[in-house]
Design an enzyme around this catalytic site. Structure first.
Site, short mmCIF file in Angstrom:
data_model
loop_
_atom_site.label_atom_id
_atom_site.label_comp_id
_atom_site.label_asym_id
_atom_site.label_seq_id
_atom_site.Cartn_x
_atom_site.Cartn_y
_atom_site.Cartn_z
N GLU A 110 -11.37 -36.54 75.20
CA GLU A 110 -12.35 -37.04 75.38
C GLU A 110 -13.46 -36.07 76.07
O GLU A 110 -14.16 -36.69 76.47
CB GLU A 110 -12.56 -38.24 76.64
CG GLU A 110 -11.67 -39.61 75.61
CD GLU A 110 -11.42 -40.35 76.53
OE1 GLU A 110 -12.21 -41.32 76.32
OE2 GLU A 110 -11.06 -40.76 77.29
N HIS A 129 -13.84 -37.43 84.92
CA HIS A 129 -13.73 -39.42 84.00
C HIS A 129 -12.37 -39.55 84.46
O HIS A 129 -11.18 -39.53 84.09
CB HIS A 129 -13.28 -39.16 81.56
CG HIS A 129 -12.89 -39.70 82.10
ND1 HIS A 129 -13.46 -41.03 82.05
CD2 HIS A 129 -11.74 -40.39 80.81
CE1 HIS A 129 -12.17 -42.10 80.72
NE2 HIS A 129 -11.43 -41.28 80.55
N HIS A 131 -9.98 -43.23 85.16
CA HIS A 131 -9.41 -45.08 84.82
C HIS A 131 -9.08 -45.35 86.38
O HIS A 131 -7.70 -45.91 85.67
CB HIS A 131 -8.15 -44.68 83.50
CG HIS A 131 -7.35 -44.06 82.21
ND1 HIS A 131 -7.08 -43.40 81.73
CD2 HIS A 131 -9.13 -43.63 81.82
CE1 HIS A 131 -7.31 -42.54 80.67
NE2 HIS A 131 -8.85 -42.88 80.61
MN MN Z 1 -10.54 -42.33 79.03
#
Ligand code: MN
Length: 269
Positions: A110, A129, A131
């Protein structure tokens, strides 16, 4: 006859694949943006460790920083868990997210999140980035994430939600694995510091590594506190726009304080 046609198609398919692979390999790696300050690499390593220590990332998630000598380059670890990152894992990328000097090291799938945000946002010098668990409910429900205390005042003005199915026009594996999806995410983020990614996580940006880490930690914390406040029932009072603006201006100036604390704790491990 049919077998021959199939065989020919398979052969042609193989030849085309070989051609595509050869062309990809023949693409020269982009040149480096130049030597980097060792302190910045150390801060990038620290940012990885802090985000893991603070529960913002686990085995997944990544943080990057723009190359100080070349705005068309950024630095990010090879594909490993953030808590394990050392200076030797840091790689350089251009804004197409092609590695300058891979040397066999694999890249995060990503990484386009980072390249496309740096391209769209000249003001951004660091990207996370994650989660981050507490933000997930706000990406999948109709309840907007809003600042309810001064530490997360930067959330004032709204937190957009990126829907990858709408961006791709069809179901995906939820990963931002192409430049086009990275561009769509950057478009949803627009000029904001944080965007949620439905059913996935969040992206956080800032003008420095300490600030993007600060924002990541307090976005997670605000989401947890907001869910708790809503669970109590009744009306929740959020910071109004003027409070958010003023609090962001004052608290935003104190970022080095928690950064030094988090760094000391995370690097002691
Ligand atoms: Mn991810």
């Amino acid at each position: 006859m049919q077998a021959t046609a199939l065989g020919r198609r398979a052969f042609l398919g193989g030849a085309i694949t070989a051609l595509v692979v050869t062309r990809a390999l023949a693409q020269p790696a982009p040149p480096s943006g130049g030597p980097m300050d060792r302190n910045l690499i150390d801060d990038l390593v620290a940012a990885n460790r802090i985000l893991a220590d603070q529960g913002v990332v686990d085995g997944y998630g990544h943080v990057s920083v723009r190359h100080p000598g070349d705005p068309q380059r950024y630095l990010m670890s090879r594909s490993i868990a953030p808590e394990l990152v050392t200076a030797a894992d840091v790689m350089e990328y251009d804004l197409d997210s092609s590695a300058v000097d891979a040397r066999g090291r694999t890249s995060y799938l990503e990484r386009f999140i980072h390249g496309e945000i740096y391209r769209a946002r000249p003001d951004v010098r660091a990207v996370v980035h994650n989660h981050s668990p507490s933000v997930i409910p706000f990406g999948v429900s109709q309840v907007p994430l809003r600042p309810l205390y001064h530490m997360s005042a930067f959330l004032g003005g709204g937190v957009p939600v990126f829907d990858i199915k709408a961006a791709a026009g069809q179901p995906t594996d939820m990963l931002v694995r192409t430049p086009a999806l990275g561009r769509a995410l950057a478009q949803t983020l627009a000029d904001r510091p944080v965007a949620l990614m439905r059913g996935h996580g969040a992206v956080v940006v800032g003008d420095s590594l300490p600030r993007v880490v600060f924002r990541s930690v307090y976005t997670e914390m605000n989401a947890r506190l907001q869910a708790q406040a809503m669970a109590l029932g009744g009306t929740v009072t959020y910071l109004d726009d003027e409070e958010a603006r003023r609090a962001d201006a004052s608290v935003g100036g104190t970022v080095p304080r928690p950064w030094e604390l988090w760094k000391k704790k995370a690097l002691a491990k």
